[in-house]
Each structure stands twice: as structure tokens, then as C-alpha cells.
Design a protein around this motif. Structure first.
Motif, mmCIF file in Angstrom:
data_model
loop_
_atom_site.group_PDB
_atom_site.id
_atom_site.type_symbol
_atom_site.label_atom_id
_atom_site.label_comp_id
_atom_site.label_asym_id
_atom_site.label_seq_id
_atom_site.Cartn_x
_atom_site.Cartn_y
_atom_site.Cartn_z
ATOM 1 N N UNK A 49 0.813 -1.216 0.000
ATOM 2 C CA UNK A 49 0.000 0.000 0.000
ATOM 3 C C UNK A 49 0.841 1.257 0.000
ATOM 4 N N UNK A 50 2.104 1.155 0.445
ATOM 5 C CA UNK A 50 2.948 2.344 0.476
ATOM 6 C C UNK A 50 3.118 2.948 -0.916
ATOM 7 N N UNK A 51 3.153 2.088 -1.931
ATOM 8 C CA UNK A 51 3.298 2.576 -3.302
ATOM 9 C C UNK A 51 2.085 3.421 -3.699
ATOM 10 N N UNK A 52 0.889 2.942 -3.331
ATOM 11 C CA UNK A 52 -0.336 3.683 -3.636
ATOM 12 C C UNK A 52 -0.400 4.983 -2.852
ATOM 13 N N UNK A 53 -0.098 4.930 -1.553
ATOM 14 C CA UNK A 53 -0.171 6.136 -0.725
ATOM 15 C C UNK A 53 0.811 7.195 -1.206
ATOM 16 N N UNK A 54 2.008 6.764 -1.588
ATOM 17 C CA UNK A 54 3.008 7.704 -2.090
ATOM 18 C C UNK A 54 2.509 8.379 -3.369
ATOM 19 N N UNK A 55 1.879 7.602 -4.248
ATOM 20 C CA UNK A 55 1.378 8.155 -5.506
ATOM 21 C C UNK A 55 0.228 9.121 -5.263
ATOM 22 N N UNK A 56 -0.624 8.827 -4.298
ATOM 23 C CA UNK A 56 -1.758 9.709 -3.994
ATOM 24 C C UNK A 56 -1.282 11.019 -3.382
ATOM 25 N N UNK A 57 -0.336 10.931 -2.451
ATOM 26 C CA UNK A 57 0.028 12.090 -1.643
ATOM 27 C C UNK A 57 1.165 12.931 -2.225
ATOM 28 N N UNK A 58 2.111 12.296 -2.885
ATOM 29 C CA UNK A 58 3.363 12.993 -3.184
ATOM 30 C C UNK A 58 3.748 13.045 -4.658
ATOM 31 N N UNK A 59 2.889 12.614 -5.555
ATOM 32 C CA UNK A 59 3.249 12.744 -6.960
ATOM 33 C C UNK A 59 3.268 14.224 -7.349
ATOM 34 N N UNK A 60 4.090 14.593 -8.334
ATOM 35 C CA UNK A 60 4.143 16.001 -8.764
ATOM 36 C C UNK A 60 2.785 16.475 -9.281
ATOM 37 N N UNK A 61 2.576 17.770 -9.276
ATOM 38 C CA UNK A 61 1.308 18.322 -9.742
ATOM 39 C C UNK A 61 1.062 18.054 -11.221
ATOM 40 N N UNK A 62 2.144 17.920 -11.969
ATOM 41 C CA UNK A 62 2.004 17.643 -13.405
ATOM 42 C C UNK A 62 2.117 16.146 -13.700
ATOM 43 N N UNK A 63 1.674 15.337 -12.763
ATOM 44 C CA UNK A 63 1.704 13.877 -12.922
ATOM 45 C C UNK A 63 0.371 13.308 -12.458
ATOM 46 N N UNK A 64 -0.273 12.512 -13.298
ATOM 47 C CA UNK A 64 -1.556 11.911 -12.928
ATOM 48 C C UNK A 64 -1.333 10.483 -12.439
ATOM 49 N N UNK A 65 -2.378 9.921 -11.857
ATOM 50 C CA UNK A 65 -2.337 8.554 -11.330
ATOM 51 C C UNK A 65 -3.456 7.748 -11.957
ATOM 52 N N UNK A 66 -3.122 6.555 -12.457
ATOM 53 C CA UNK A 66 -4.112 5.605 -12.941
ATOM 54 C C UNK A 66 -3.948 4.295 -12.195
ATOM 55 N N UNK A 67 -4.982 3.879 -11.474
ATOM 56 C CA UNK A 67 -5.007 2.544 -10.884
ATOM 57 C C UNK A 67 -5.961 1.699 -11.715
ATOM 58 N N UNK A 68 -5.566 0.454 -11.938
ATOM 59 C CA UNK A 68 -6.297 -0.400 -12.869
ATOM 60 C C UNK A 68 -6.440 -1.771 -12.233
ATOM 61 N N UNK A 69 -7.672 -2.238 -12.060
ATOM 62 C CA UNK A 69 -7.860 -3.489 -11.325
ATOM 63 C C UNK A 69 -8.868 -4.407 -11.993
ATOM 64 N N UNK A 70 -8.885 -5.645 -11.511
ATOM 65 C CA UNK A 70 -9.918 -6.599 -11.904
ATOM 66 C C UNK A 70 -11.247 -6.198 -11.281
ATOM 67 N N UNK A 71 -12.332 -6.808 -11.750
ATOM 68 C CA UNK A 71 -13.682 -6.443 -11.309
ATOM 69 C C UNK A 71 -14.447 -7.723 -10.976
ATOM 70 N N UNK A 72 -14.702 -7.953 -9.676
ATOM 71 C CA UNK A 72 -15.343 -9.198 -9.259
ATOM 72 C C UNK A 72 -16.684 -9.001 -8.578
ATOM 73 N N UNK A 73 -17.002 -7.761 -8.177
ATOM 74 C CA UNK A 73 -18.236 -7.523 -7.427
ATOM 75 C C UNK A 73 -18.640 -6.062 -7.550
#
Length: 266
Positions: A49-73
Motif C-alpha cells: 500500500x505504500x506505493x499507492x499512498x506515495x502516488x496519492x500524496x506525493x506525486x508532482x502536480x504535473x503527474x496523474x495517477x491511474x489505478x487499474x484493477x480486476x472487477x469481481x463484485x
């Protein structure tokens, strides 16, 4: 009956104050309920989860985040975000955008209102990768925001291989700024909300969420553009690479969830 997004999206982000307040209320309410359901009433374990938290909180302003997952429910989103920090759950500016099937999420005025305020955009399955909601989401990415996608395009009830939709390839390829792409695989969320009537969330269940490492598409995109590949060829190549990452992450997540011995015998 289907209803379009109930927000004047052309005016975004300069929306009326009352809508911004309602947006914040929905994000906070859903985030809080998801966190309580995941951490108090069920056992949802998240790895890396540290990778996700770092991307949410500390990525540069000119950098977007895409999370991509499977769908089961139907509960995958928002329950998987019940493992975020409380400050994530209460901040609409940190929270993800998402695409939702128009015929499912926007089939009444009430649903349309709630999903719109929850930062979910209606997508029409079969209308292709250039429909207006895809353009809107791409614009949000180019503003440095966070998008979550279910590229299987539907709930995968039997958990068999599904070829990922090329829309994810279009968003990655056409994004004009630096982007972080995180694959995510989860197991067991369909036990918390089974895909059968009466569709009531359960308690005392186990689920596992594995956050993958960022996937770099820069070299692939540069090579394809140098070869003068068509937009369709680029979308396909990007999606194919993501499919490979998905397969590897799936095996790791299932091993974490079921254990090596049970996974070997399954």
C-alpha cells in the motif's frame, strides 16, 4: 431509462458551491462507510500500500495517477478504497475518478445524482474509446488527477480470462503529462458482496488487495510513435502490455490470499 451525468461537466472544475459541498459529503460518507466495513466488519488485507499512498500524496502536480484493477463484485469500488487513510477518504480532491456503466449506475435520477457526486462518469459500452466521458476523464488525467479503471469492462463472475478493453490503452497513450500506472488485483471482495440476490454486504469475510509496482509505458510509446503506428495499434500494444502485468499480479494475489499449498492444489 438512463440519465446523463447530473453535473455541468463543461464548467468543471468551476462548479456551483452547493454541488462542491454535496460532492464532498458523498465522498466522505462513502469513504467512511467503506473504511468501517473493510476494517471493522471484515478482514481486508492490503499489500504494498505504500506505493499507492506515495502516488496519492506525493506525486508532482504535473503527474496523474491511474489505478487499474480486476472487477469481481459491485462493491469492489468503493470497498477497496476502504484501506486508504482517513485523510484520503475525506478529501474529494485526493479521491479517484471512475467510469461506470451508464445502464447500471445511471438508470434513475437518484442513482445518477449519487454516482455523479461520487466522481463517477457514465460510459456507454459499445460506444468506443472516443465518447464524451472518455474525453472528460482524459482531461482530468491531464490536470494531474487520479483515475481508477476496471478494464475488463464488466464484473467477471467466473474469474476467467477476459481481454482488457482498449479504452485503457487510449487513456494511457493519449495522456499528455507524466503518469503513474498502478495495476491492482484483489481477491475475495465478491465474498463480502456476492453476485446474487439479495445483494447485501456480509461481515466476517476475508479479502486481499495487492498493489503492483508502477508500469512504465514510455519506451513502448516512443517506439510505436517512431514506427508511425496507428492510434489503434498503439492502444492495442499498451493494453496487451497491461494484460501481461495483470496475469502476473493475479497469481501473486491469489497466493497471498489462499496460501501456497491451497493455491497449488486449486
Amino acid at each position: 431509462m438512463t440519465i446523463d451525468w447530473l453535473v455541468p461537466y463543461h464548467a468543471y472544475p468551476n462548479l456551483p458551491r452547493r454541488w462542491r459541498i454535496f460532492n464532498s459529503m458523498i465522498v466522505a460518507a462513502v469513504g467512511s462507510c467503506s473504511k468501517v466495513w473493510a476494517e471493522w466488519f471484515n478482514s481486508v488485507q492490503i499489500y504494498n500500500q505504500e506505493v499507492l499512498f506515495e502516488a496519492i500524496e506525493n506525486r508532482p502536480k504535473d503527474c496523474c495517477l491511474m489505478t487499474i484493477s480486476n472487477h469481481s463484485s459491485c462493491i469492489d469500488d468503493p470497498l477497496m478504497w476502504g484501506k486508504l487513510k482517513w485523510k484520503h477518504a475525506f478529501d474529494r480532491k485526493l479521491m479517484r475518478w471512475q467510469l461506470g456503466a451508464r445502464d447500471v449506475c445511471f438508470n434513475s435520477h437518484f442513482f445518477s445524482l449519487c454516482f455523479s457526486a461520487g466522481q463517477i462518469m457514465p460510459v456507454v459500452r459499445g460506444d468506443g474509446v472516443y465518447q464524451w466521458s472518455m474525453d472528460f476523464i482524459l482531461n482530468r488525467l491531464n490536470m494531474g488527477e487520479w483515475l481508477h479503471l476496471f478494464p475488463e469492462g464488466k464484473i467477471n463472475e467466473d474469474r476467467k480470462f477476459i481481454r482488457l478493453k482498449w479504452g485503457v490503452g487510449r487513456l494511457i497513450a493519449d495522456c499528455n503529462i507524466q503518469h503513474i500506472v498502478l495495476p491492482v488485483w484483489h481477491v475475495g471482495l465478491d465474498n463480502i458482496l456476492p453476485n446474487r440476490s439479495p445483494y447485501i454486504p456480509l461481515i466476517g469475510k476475508k479479502a486481499t488487495i495487492l498493489i503492483g509496482e508502477p508500469v512504465n509505458f514510455n519506451n513502448l510509446l516512443t517506439m510505436l510513435r517512431d514506427k508511425k503506428s496507428t492510434p489503434m495499434e498503439i492502444r492495442k500494444a499498451v493494453t496487451d502490455k497491461l494484460q501481461v502485468e495483470f496475469s502476473a499480479l493475479k497469481q501473486k494475489a491469489e497466493t497471498l490470499h489462499y496460501g501456497k499449498e491451497q493455491k497449488r492444489g486449486s
